[in-house]
Scaffold this motif. Structure first.
Motif, short mmCIF file in Angstrom:
data_model
loop_
_atom_site.label_atom_id
_atom_site.label_comp_id
_atom_site.label_asym_id
_atom_site.label_seq_id
_atom_site.Cartn_x
_atom_site.Cartn_y
_atom_site.Cartn_z
N TRP A 186 0.48 -1.09 0.22
CA TRP A 186 0.03 0.37 0.22
C TRP A 186 0.86 1.25 0.46
N THR A 187 1.90 1.57 0.78
CA THR A 187 2.67 2.32 0.99
C THR A 187 3.28 2.80 -0.47
N SER A 188 3.77 1.63 -1.40
CA SER A 188 4.33 1.20 -2.80
C SER A 188 3.47 2.26 -3.99
N LEU A 189 2.12 1.82 -3.30
CA LEU A 189 1.25 2.47 -4.23
C LEU A 189 0.77 3.78 -3.84
N SER A 190 0.62 3.56 -3.38
CA SER A 190 0.76 5.23 -2.38
C SER A 190 1.88 6.30 -2.60
N ARG A 191 2.95 5.83 -3.65
CA ARG A 191 4.94 6.73 -3.72
C ARG A 191 4.32 6.72 -4.99
N ARG A 192 3.39 5.54 -6.07
CA ARG A 192 3.72 5.95 -7.40
C ARG A 192 2.14 6.60 -7.65
N THR A 193 1.60 6.28 -6.70
CA THR A 193 0.34 6.64 -7.58
C THR A 193 0.78 8.44 -7.58
N SER A 194 1.30 9.32 -6.49
CA SER A 194 1.47 10.15 -5.90
C SER A 194 2.51 10.92 -7.25
N GLU A 195 3.28 10.00 -7.31
CA GLU A 195 4.63 10.31 -8.79
C GLU A 195 3.65 10.55 -10.14
N TYR A 196 2.71 9.65 -10.21
CA TYR A 196 1.88 9.43 -11.98
C TYR A 196 1.29 11.30 -11.26
N ARG A 197 0.20 11.52 -10.11
CA ARG A 197 -0.93 12.29 -10.24
C ARG A 197 0.11 13.56 -10.66
N LEU A 198 1.42 13.95 -9.65
CA LEU A 198 2.41 14.80 -10.24
C LEU A 198 2.99 15.43 -11.27
N ALA A 199 3.15 14.39 -11.97
CA ALA A 199 3.53 14.31 -13.65
C ALA A 199 5.31 13.58 -13.38
N VAL A 200 5.83 12.81 -11.81
CA VAL A 200 7.08 12.79 -12.37
C VAL A 200 7.02 11.54 -13.01
N ARG A 201 5.88 10.70 -12.70
CA ARG A 201 6.22 10.04 -14.08
C ARG A 201 5.20 10.00 -15.03
N GLN A 202 5.16 9.75 -16.31
CA GLN A 202 3.97 9.22 -17.23
C GLN A 202 3.17 8.61 -17.02
N ARG A 203 3.41 7.02 -16.33
CA ARG A 203 2.63 6.00 -15.90
C ARG A 203 2.94 5.27 -14.37
N LEU A 204 1.87 4.98 -14.28
CA LEU A 204 1.69 4.67 -12.71
C LEU A 204 2.83 3.38 -12.66
N MET A 205 3.16 2.64 -12.27
CA MET A 205 4.59 1.09 -12.41
C MET A 205 5.39 1.44 -11.05
N PHE A 206 5.60 0.44 -10.61
CA PHE A 206 6.61 0.04 -9.88
C PHE A 206 7.81 -0.08 -10.25
N LEU A 207 8.63 0.42 -8.93
CA LEU A 207 9.82 0.35 -9.37
C LEU A 207 11.20 -1.28 -8.87
N ASP A 208 11.76 -1.74 -8.58
CA ASP A 208 12.37 -2.89 -8.21
C ASP A 208 12.52 -2.59 -6.68
N GLU A 209 12.78 -1.15 -5.74
CA GLU A 209 12.51 -1.30 -4.66
C GLU A 209 11.61 -1.36 -4.10
N ASP A 210 10.68 -1.81 -4.81
CA ASP A 210 9.25 -1.60 -4.28
C ASP A 210 8.69 -3.43 -4.33
N ARG A 211 9.88 -4.39 -4.97
CA ARG A 211 9.25 -5.74 -5.11
C ARG A 211 10.20 -6.37 -3.51
N GLN A 212 9.17 -6.28 -2.51
CA GLN A 212 9.67 -6.84 -1.47
C GLN A 212 9.73 -8.52 -1.45
N HIS A 213 8.96 -8.89 -2.42
CA HIS A 213 8.50 -10.37 -2.32
C HIS A 213 9.62 -10.84 -3.10
N PRO A 214 9.93 -12.05 -2.98
CA PRO A 214 11.26 -12.45 -3.59
C PRO A 214 10.83 -13.18 -4.31
N ASP A 215 9.62 -13.84 -4.19
CA ASP A 215 8.91 -14.62 -5.55
C ASP A 215 8.37 -13.80 -6.74
#
Length: 224
Positions: A186-215
Motif C-alpha cells: 500500500w505504501t508503494s502504491l501510494s508513492r507511485r500514485t503520487s508520482e503519477y498524479r504530480l507528473a513525475v512519471r507518465q505512467r503508474l509503475m512500480f520500481l524494483d525497490e517496491d518489490r519486496q516479495h522474493p518470488d
C-alpha cells in the motif's frame, strides 16, 4: 474545452473474500495509509471504492467522492467473507467508471484515471465476464484513454492471470500475505500514485525497490 489536468480519479476494487480475513486489519491499515497520503497531495482527486465477494460481487462504498471527504475503512466497513468473482468485479468496475465519466462534461473530467485491483487470490466465482472480455476492455481503455490499471496481489498465480488480461508487468505487484507485506504494498502504491498524479512519471509503475516479495516475477525487470 479540455479535461482537467490537475484532476485524478482513483478507483479501488478491493477483494473482501474470506481468505482476506488473515490480513483484514493490515488491509484496513494499508488502505487508510494510502488514503491519508493521497489526501495530502496537491491537485484534485476523487475516489471510487468497490468491495467484492460472491455474496455481493460489486458493492460500491463510495462513487466519485472528493478524496478529502472519504472516511477511513474500519472493521465495520471491511468484513471478509465468501469467494472470489474477480473478473466480474473488474468488468463491472470498468463499465461503471466509463459510465460515470461519460456523464461529466469534458471540462469536468479527470485527465488521469487510475484503477487499482487488490486481491489475495485467483478468480473462482465469476458469472458475467470472461478473461477475453476483460482483456479487450483493459486494452481499449489503456490504449485509447490512457487509464492506468494497477494490480496488487498476495497470490503469485493471480499475478500471472492479471498479466494475461492486460495488466502491465510494471504495474503488477506481488506482496507477502502479512502485516509487513501488506503495509509495504500500500505504501508503494501510494508513492507511485503520487508520482503519477504530480507528473513525475507518465505512467503508474512500480520500481524494483517496491518489490519486496522474493518470488515477485517482475523483480529485476524495471522499466525506465
Amino acid at each position: 474545452m479540455t479535461m482537467r489536468q490537475d484532476y485524478t480519479h482513483i478507483a479501488v476494487i478491493l477483494d473482501r473474500t474470506g481468505s482476506m480475513a488473515v490480513i483484514r486489519d493490515d488491509t484496513i491499515g494499508g488502505f487508510n495509509t494510502f488514503l491519508q497520503q493521497q489526501k495530502a497531495e496537491p491537485g484534485s482527486a476523487t475516489l471510487t471504492l468497490v468491495q467484492f465477494d460472491s455474496q455481493d460481487p460489486y458493492e460500491v462504498i463510495h462513487r466519485f467522492k472528493p478524496i478529502a471527504e472519504v472516511p477511513e475503512l474500519t472493521r465495520e466497513t471491511y468484513v471478509p467473507r465468501a469467494s472470489t468473482p474477480l473478473l466480474d468485479a473488474m468488468g463491472r468496475g470498468i463499465i461503471d467508471l466509463e459510465k460515470s465519466l461519460s456523464e461529466l462534461s469534458e471540462a469536468d473530467r479527470p485527465a488521469k484515471v487510475v484503477m487499482v485491483v487488490v486481491t489475495d487470490g485467483q478468480e473462482n466465482a465469476s458469472r458475467e465476464f470472461r478473461k477475453e472480455q476483460i482483456e479487450k476492455m483493459i486494452k481499449e481503455k489503456t490504449e485509447k484513454e490512457s487509464w492506468q490499471f494497477v494490480f496488487l496481489s498476495a497470490d503469485l498465480a493471480a499475478i500471472g492471470d492479471a498479466q494475461t488480461v492486460g495488466f502491465a508487468p510494471s504495474a503488477s505487484l506481488l506482496y507477502q500475505k502479512s502485516k509487513l507485506g501488506s503495509a509495504g504494498a500500500w505504501t508503494s502504491l501510494s508513492r507511485r500514485t503520487s508520482e503519477y498524479r504530480l507528473a513525475v512519471r507518465q505512467r503508474l509503475m512500480f520500481l524494483d525497490e517496491d518489490r519486496q516479495h522474493p518470488d515477485d516475477p517482475n523483480k529485476g525487470k524495471e522499466e525506465s
